[in-house]
Design a protein around this motif. Sequence first.
Motif, PDB file in Angstrom:
ATOM      1  N   ALA A   1     -30.353 -36.108   2.265  1.00 40.37           N
ATOM      2  CA  ALA A   1     -29.641 -35.784   1.031  1.00 40.37           C
ATOM      3  C   ALA A   1     -28.195 -36.251   1.064  1.00 40.37           C
ATOM      4  CB  ALA A   1     -29.701 -34.275   0.781  1.00 40.37           C
ATOM      5  N   LEU A   2     -27.512 -36.080   2.198  1.00 41.33           N
ATOM      6  CA  LEU A   2     -26.096 -36.455   2.255  1.00 41.33           C
ATOM      7  C   LEU A   2     -25.883 -37.960   2.031  1.00 41.33           C
ATOM      8  CD1 LEU A   2     -24.729 -34.183   5.130  1.00 41.33           C
ATOM      9  CD2 LEU A   2     -24.760 -33.772   2.667  1.00 41.33           C
ATOM     10  N   PRO A   3     -26.621 -38.846   2.710  1.00 36.30           N
ATOM     11  CA  PRO A   3     -26.427 -40.282   2.399  1.00 36.30           C
ATOM     12  C   PRO A   3     -26.781 -40.640   0.966  1.00 36.30           C
ATOM     13  CG  PRO A   3     -27.544 -40.021   4.499  1.00 36.30           C
ATOM     14  CD  PRO A   3     -27.511 -38.674   3.859  1.00 36.30           C
ATOM     15  N   CYS A   4     -27.836 -40.018   0.414  1.00 36.24           N
ATOM     16  CA  CYS A   4     -28.193 -40.295  -0.985  1.00 36.24           C
ATOM     17  C   CYS A   4     -27.062 -39.894  -1.922  1.00 36.24           C
ATOM     18  CB  CYS A   4     -29.480 -39.561  -1.356  1.00 36.24           C
ATOM     19  SG  CYS A   4     -30.984 -40.269  -0.653  1.00 36.24           S
ATOM     20  N   ALA A   5     -26.495 -38.704  -1.716  1.00 39.38           N
ATOM     21  CA  ALA A   5     -25.427 -38.231  -2.591  1.00 39.38           C
ATOM     22  C   ALA A   5     -24.183 -39.103  -2.460  1.00 39.38           C
ATOM     23  CB  ALA A   5     -25.094 -36.777  -2.270  1.00 39.38           C
ATOM     24  N   ILE A   6     -23.825 -39.480  -1.237  1.00 38.13           N
ATOM     25  CA  ILE A   6     -22.613 -40.287  -1.040  1.00 38.13           C
ATOM     26  C   ILE A   6     -22.774 -41.675  -1.649  1.00 38.13           C
ATOM     27  CG2 ILE A   6     -21.148 -41.352   0.712  1.00 38.13           C
ATOM     28  CD1 ILE A   6     -21.726 -38.945   2.504  1.00 38.13           C
ATOM     29  N   SER A   7     -23.932 -42.292  -1.390  1.00 38.25           N
ATOM     30  CA  SER A   7     -24.131 -43.659  -1.898  1.00 38.25           C
ATOM     31  C   SER A   7     -24.227 -43.686  -3.420  1.00 38.25           C
ATOM     32  CB  SER A   7     -25.387 -44.257  -1.279  1.00 38.25           C
ATOM     33  OG  SER A   7     -26.527 -43.466  -1.583  1.00 38.25           O
ATOM     34  N   LEU A   8     -24.938 -42.747  -4.024  1.00 37.58           N
ATOM     35  CA  LEU A   8     -25.064 -42.745  -5.479  1.00 37.58           C
ATOM     36  C   LEU A   8     -23.756 -42.378  -6.164  1.00 37.58           C
ATOM     37  CD1 LEU A   8     -28.568 -41.027  -5.849  1.00 37.58           C
ATOM     38  CD2 LEU A   8     -28.017 -43.435  -6.227  1.00 37.58           C
ATOM     39  N   SER A   9     -22.935 -41.549  -5.508  1.00 36.98           N
ATOM     40  CA  SER A   9     -21.670 -41.136  -6.112  1.00 36.98           C
ATOM     41  C   SER A   9     -20.627 -42.243  -6.083  1.00 36.98           C
ATOM     42  CB  SER A   9     -21.127 -39.899  -5.402  1.00 36.98           C
ATOM     43  OG  SER A   9     -19.866 -39.526  -5.906  1.00 36.98           O
ATOM     44  N   ASN A  10     -20.659 -43.100  -5.064  1.00 38.02           N
ATOM     45  CA  ASN A  10     -19.618 -44.106  -4.900  1.00 38.02           C
ATOM     46  C   ASN A  10     -20.089 -45.524  -5.214  1.00 38.02           C
ATOM     47  OD1 ASN A  10     -17.260 -42.524  -3.484  1.00 38.02           O
ATOM     48  ND2 ASN A  10     -19.129 -41.876  -2.459  1.00 38.02           N
ATOM     49  N   THR A  11     -21.276 -45.644  -5.837  1.00 37.57           N
ATOM     50  CA  THR A  11     -21.805 -46.951  -6.201  1.00 37.57           C
ATOM     51  C   THR A  11     -21.780 -47.097  -7.718  1.00 37.57           C
ATOM     52  OG1 THR A  11     -23.241 -46.893  -4.270  1.00 37.57           O
ATOM     53  CG2 THR A  11     -23.773 -48.504  -5.967  1.00 37.57           C
ATOM     54  N   GLY A  12     -21.558 -48.293  -8.193  1.00 39.61           N
ATOM     55  CA  GLY A  12     -21.585 -48.547  -9.624  1.00 39.61           C
ATOM     56  C   GLY A  12     -20.213 -48.521 -10.236  1.00 39.61           C
ATOM     57  N   PRO A  13     -20.142 -48.602 -11.569  1.00 40.70           N
ATOM     58  CA  PRO A  13     -18.842 -48.653 -12.253  1.00 40.70           C
ATOM     59  C   PRO A  13     -18.096 -47.336 -12.148  1.00 40.70           C
ATOM     60  CG  PRO A  13     -20.630 -48.454 -13.851  1.00 40.70           C
ATOM     61  CD  PRO A  13     -21.274 -48.686 -12.519  1.00 40.70           C
ATOM     62  N   ARG A  14     -16.787 -47.416 -12.138  1.00 48.17           N
ATOM     63  CA  ARG A  14     -15.934 -46.226 -12.066  1.00 48.17           C
ATOM     64  C   ARG A  14     -15.761 -45.634 -13.463  1.00 48.17           C
ATOM     65  NH1 ARG A  14     -15.508 -44.364  -7.208  1.00 48.17           N
ATOM     66  NH2 ARG A  14     -13.523 -43.395  -7.749  1.00 48.17           N
ATOM     67  N   ILE A  15     -15.999 -44.337 -13.596  1.00 47.87           N
ATOM     68  CA  ILE A  15     -15.861 -43.629 -14.861  1.00 47.87           C
ATOM     69  C   ILE A  15     -14.796 -42.550 -14.674  1.00 47.87           C
ATOM     70  CG2 ILE A  15     -17.060 -42.303 -16.638  1.00 47.87           C
ATOM     71  CD1 ILE A  15     -19.657 -43.559 -15.703  1.00 47.87           C
ATOM     72  N   ALA A  16     -13.876 -42.449 -15.624  1.00 49.94           N
ATOM     73  CA  ALA A  16     -12.726 -41.554 -15.456  1.00 49.94           C
ATOM     74  C   ALA A  16     -13.149 -40.101 -15.303  1.00 49.94           C
ATOM     75  CB  ALA A  16     -11.772 -41.723 -16.643  1.00 49.94           C
ATOM     76  N   ILE A  17     -14.119 -39.665 -16.128  1.00 47.35           N
ATOM     77  CA  ILE A  17     -14.525 -38.262 -16.077  1.00 47.35           C
ATOM     78  C   ILE A  17     -15.576 -38.001 -14.999  1.00 47.35           C
ATOM     79  CG2 ILE A  17     -13.999 -37.894 -18.505  1.00 47.35           C
ATOM     80  CD1 ILE A  17     -16.991 -38.118 -19.072  1.00 47.35           C
ATOM     81  N   MET A  18     -15.983 -39.038 -14.273  1.00 50.30           N
ATOM     82  CA  MET A  18     -16.955 -38.898 -13.207  1.00 50.30           C
ATOM     83  C   MET A  18     -16.436 -39.580 -11.948  1.00 50.30           C
ATOM     84  SD  MET A  18     -20.610 -39.471 -15.155  1.00 50.30           S
ATOM     85  CE  MET A  18     -21.118 -38.369 -16.477  1.00 50.30           C
ATOM     86  N   PRO A  19     -15.460 -38.979 -11.285  1.00 46.22           N
ATOM     87  CA  PRO A  19     -14.880 -39.614 -10.092  1.00 46.22           C
ATOM     88  C   PRO A  19     -15.847 -39.560  -8.911  1.00 46.22           C
ATOM     89  CG  PRO A  19     -13.921 -37.454 -10.434  1.00 46.22           C
ATOM     90  CD  PRO A  19     -14.788 -37.720 -11.621  1.00 46.22           C
ATOM     91  N   GLY A  20     -15.522 -40.324  -7.879  1.00 47.23           N
ATOM     92  CA  GLY A  20     -16.328 -40.361  -6.679  1.00 47.23           C
ATOM     93  C   GLY A  20     -16.159 -39.111  -5.827  1.00 47.23           C
ATOM     94  N   LEU A  21     -16.935 -39.054  -4.763  1.00 44.39           N
ATOM     95  CA  LEU A  21     -16.937 -37.861  -3.912  1.00 44.39           C
ATOM     96  C   LEU A  21     -15.599 -37.668  -3.228  1.00 44.39           C
ATOM     97  CD1 LEU A  21     -18.411 -35.517  -2.502  1.00 44.39           C
ATOM     98  CD2 LEU A  21     -19.207 -37.167  -0.805  1.00 44.39           C
ATOM     99  N   TRP A  22     -15.047 -38.732  -2.636  1.00 48.84           N
ATOM    100  CA  TRP A  22     -13.801 -38.585  -1.887  1.00 48.84           C
ATOM    101  C   TRP A  22     -12.645 -38.205  -2.805  1.00 48.84           C
ATOM    102  CZ3 TRP A  22     -16.403 -38.251   2.096  1.00 48.84           C
ATOM    103  CH2 TRP A  22     -17.390 -39.165   2.449  1.00 48.84           C
TER     104      TRP A  22
END
Length: 474
Positions: A53-74
Amino acid sequence: MFVIMDEGPAVAVLVLATICLGTFPIAFSWADLHGRKPAHTFLDFSAAFVLAALPCAISLSNTGPRIAIMPGLWEQMTQQNDFVVVCACAAGLFLMLGSMSLQWGMALTGMAICLPFQIAVSLSVGIGIDWLMDNRLGKAAWVFPGLTCFSVATIFGTLAHVERLKALKYRKDKNAVRNMVGLEDVMGQPLAANMVKSVEMGASSSSGSSSGGSMEGNPEPPRKRGLHERKLSETTDVILDLEYGKSSRRTSNLRPIGAQVMQDTSAFERDEPPNTPKHTSVRMQYCKRGIDLDRSKPLRGVIVLTLGGFCFGLLTPLFFIATSALPTTDYWRVLPDGVPPLTVYNAYFFMALAFGFTAWGVNLSLLYQPLCNGEESSWSEYIRDNNGRIISIAAGLACALGMALQFLGGLAGGYRVAEVVKMYPLLTVAWGLLLFAEFRGSGKKAAYLLAAMCGTYVLGVGLLAAARNISVLQ
């Protein structure tokens, strides 16, 4: 953040998530039937879940276009969002409690009953709370009939479970008397015939059927059976012992001493039939079950499933608060201005992290202080126990992947296609009937009740889907 834009791939992802979520409970039933300690199974399951679960969440959160209201995990780790992080971690705690109740409830009731019952309770609790928190969830004219269908499904599931236990008890008692080989030579024919008749009459009086009516008049005297026929009947009795919830051995407490003396004495010198392959279903029945409880009491299993359903039901509102505390829905102002809520992937990260910590903390203590007078274990024994480790790890990987795919498909397809995932308990019912033959020989009444439970569950999911779709279209 990675998002699928087309509905076609989203439906395919949700179907795959349904298969994963409906298949992983097989590991709990398999491990219990093979005598593996429940703490060992859950430690492997939770470790694999977190590591996937942790690698899936990290990779999906920080991959793709950057959206202002949906920031990355870090980026979200540095924001002032302590409240929503705590809600996501609390969701992980309730996910752990619900999964443990699923493991124990499945041992008490079986796969065909456990997951539909538990998810019906969780949907009744979670959807009700969500509807109170956010009126946009759907119209009450559709939501509350759906919740009613889930309540009716739990009633049908309880009745099916009770009927199955009654049928298994009747078959067990009847076969135990009919397996008295040589009883007529020791105690006389009339007594043996009357014992068979009394068992059938007792079962018919308790269930309201007339199964013992065929024994009236002059009963047919019992005949002696050959060695092959005796072994076949004893194997049937062993399977019934497992279904009724007791550890199976060659000798039976219901078989009188005279019958045992007349049988082949060499059959009692071993614990299982000779030349039995290691991984056959017959050999499996001779193992002591991992969760050794009295399965003849239906209320115990129903209570475990209900408590687990409440835990799963509280998971949904907590996850909803963690991911939907926007200015338009944040009635309590739990977030400062300009701070967005957690994305589904970031909330999944914190939920999986809390799940792993609590699961390992609880189950490590259960190694030394097991529940319900179970056998104690230790860390070294857990390390050496490789029986069923692969299937437990595979179950954890499937559950983590299924939840990640559920979030991924739900973001793309929305409510109109996300409801497909709620059908995964029906896949668990199919596995229970096909792989473990749980309702075989339980009678038509139990089969009808099981079908009614599944039908009302599907109807409830359909009503909730209609309520959400109407709300979205409006």
